[in-house]
Write an enzyme that holds these catalytic residues in place. Sequence first.
Site, PDB file in Angstrom:
ATOM      1  N   CYS A  88       0.795  -1.228   0.000  1.00 12.88           N
ATOM      2  CA  CYS A  88       0.000   0.000   0.000  1.00 12.88           C
ATOM      3  C   CYS A  88       0.831   1.284   0.000  1.00 12.88           C
ATOM      4  CB  CYS A  88      -0.945  -0.004   1.197  1.00 12.88           C
ATOM      5  SG  CYS A  88      -2.064  -1.423   1.250  1.00 12.88           S
ATOM      6  N   ASP A 279      -3.901   0.353  -5.713  1.00 17.14           N
ATOM      7  CA  ASP A 279      -2.501   0.431  -5.289  1.00 17.14           C
ATOM      8  C   ASP A 279      -1.760  -0.895  -5.474  1.00 17.14           C
ATOM      9  OD1 ASP A 279      -3.783  -0.923  -3.241  1.00 17.14           O
ATOM     10  OD2 ASP A 279      -3.088   0.389  -1.625  1.00 17.14           O
TER      11      ASP A 279
END
Length: 493
Positions: A88, A279
């Site tokens: 992330c 992401d």
Amino acid sequence: MKKQLFNSPVIILVLSVLLFSNCGTKEKPTQVEEQSNNSPNIILFVSDDHGTDAIGAYGNKVIKTPNLDQLAAEGVRFNNAYCTSASCAASRSVILTGLYGHATGSYGHVHDYHHFSSYDNIKSLPVLLENSGYETARIGKYHVAPESVYHFQKVLEADPRNTVEMAEQCKEVLNSDKPFFLYFCTDDPHRGAPFESDPWNLPNSFGNKKEGYEGVETITYDPKDVVVPSFLPDSQESREEIAQYYQSVSRIDQGFGKLMKMLKETGKDKNTIVIYISDNGMAFPGAKTTVYEPGIKLPCIIKDPLANLKVGSVNNALVSWTDLTPTILDMADVTYDSNEFHGKSFKKIMGEENPKGWNEVYASHTFHEITMYYPMRVVRNKNYKLIRNIAWRQEYPFASDLWAASTWQEVYRSDKEFFGKRKVKDYLFRPEFELFDLSNDPDESKNLANDKNYAEVLEALKNKMKAFQLKTKDPWLITWDHDNSLQGTGVNL
């Protein structure tokens, strides 16, 4: 007027190496020009752990994503879009800088004791757009640091699991008198806390709640109907977790639809570029935190009403999240020095299905959680892909949420030989080099690194990887031959 580059390949190569070597370590001014109110608005919508496996527009006939499918029908769907790290925070730093995390200090997670943070002299996308006259706003997941580098003028508050509520909080931004850049980041479909279920074989919630979310229709899925990707075991545990994952994705879709409806009501939809990405891949072992295709090959759908592109088109160029910042600056008609980014703008080739010269991408993963040190570097050239597992002598580390996943625990507790198409021992203990021919082996199940018939391919990709690491000033270049030329002396002069 944008700057013209030299045409000589030799000059370009020399300048690129010299300029890239300074990225993230030396202060360099970025020239931007004040933009008029005619500049396009830009919405960058980023979901959390969403793969191409769970969108109708990418071929899933079970999941309900009508609003994202509509975006693809009105825009361009990229079939070969890659993040650089399936983690992330590390991925988000790349999205907002156009630079690989190994060059900015964004090696892994930001929060708690992980504490990875970008160098304070990095110039991020929101700052560059603000300097050129844009109103910048963010809502939802942030997960980058420091704030001075990733500064937004407005920080909007809403439940990041309720994308409809998030959309409603963006009303003021959508009605801005200035051109705006809205960074809209959901927590869905990330796994929900607590990660460990009791009993162990209950599926994770993926943020879903029995009572649902205000303003959101709860869309559920029968585990027997879901599509199990080939890299996962087709077990009851997998199916139950995928069903929860789908539900979370459908919540994203509703919020996205709400945002598009609100945008249209402002009358600004004809002057707003909308980008949908994730992401990293789905939060299952074999995808998230790996550099295998399910972890880094992601959705990328773009609608640019100003570009006169054929609606519902596809683009097969290999593009990277390092390309996003220069592409968005290009779309915003902001003057910038292309040598300050590791990526390059793909604005001009968006309307081409198979553009020439877009056949190579790189990936760079070092950490996820700080306890997950496992640096990997990747080059994909056309259909060949080389992974170098720099810490190959150690067991592959697990993200805490993926270890607790019932999908993994079912295999682990039963001492099964295979996890999907890959042997468990091969997933946990990897060789230094993994070479795949994706055209014949899309599941990356046959390692060709020790096949003499592919020796030349292996050597060529190794050389490309080394050149990439040198060009982007990757500290892990030292692991090839102990060349420490990229390091400082450790002495203040």
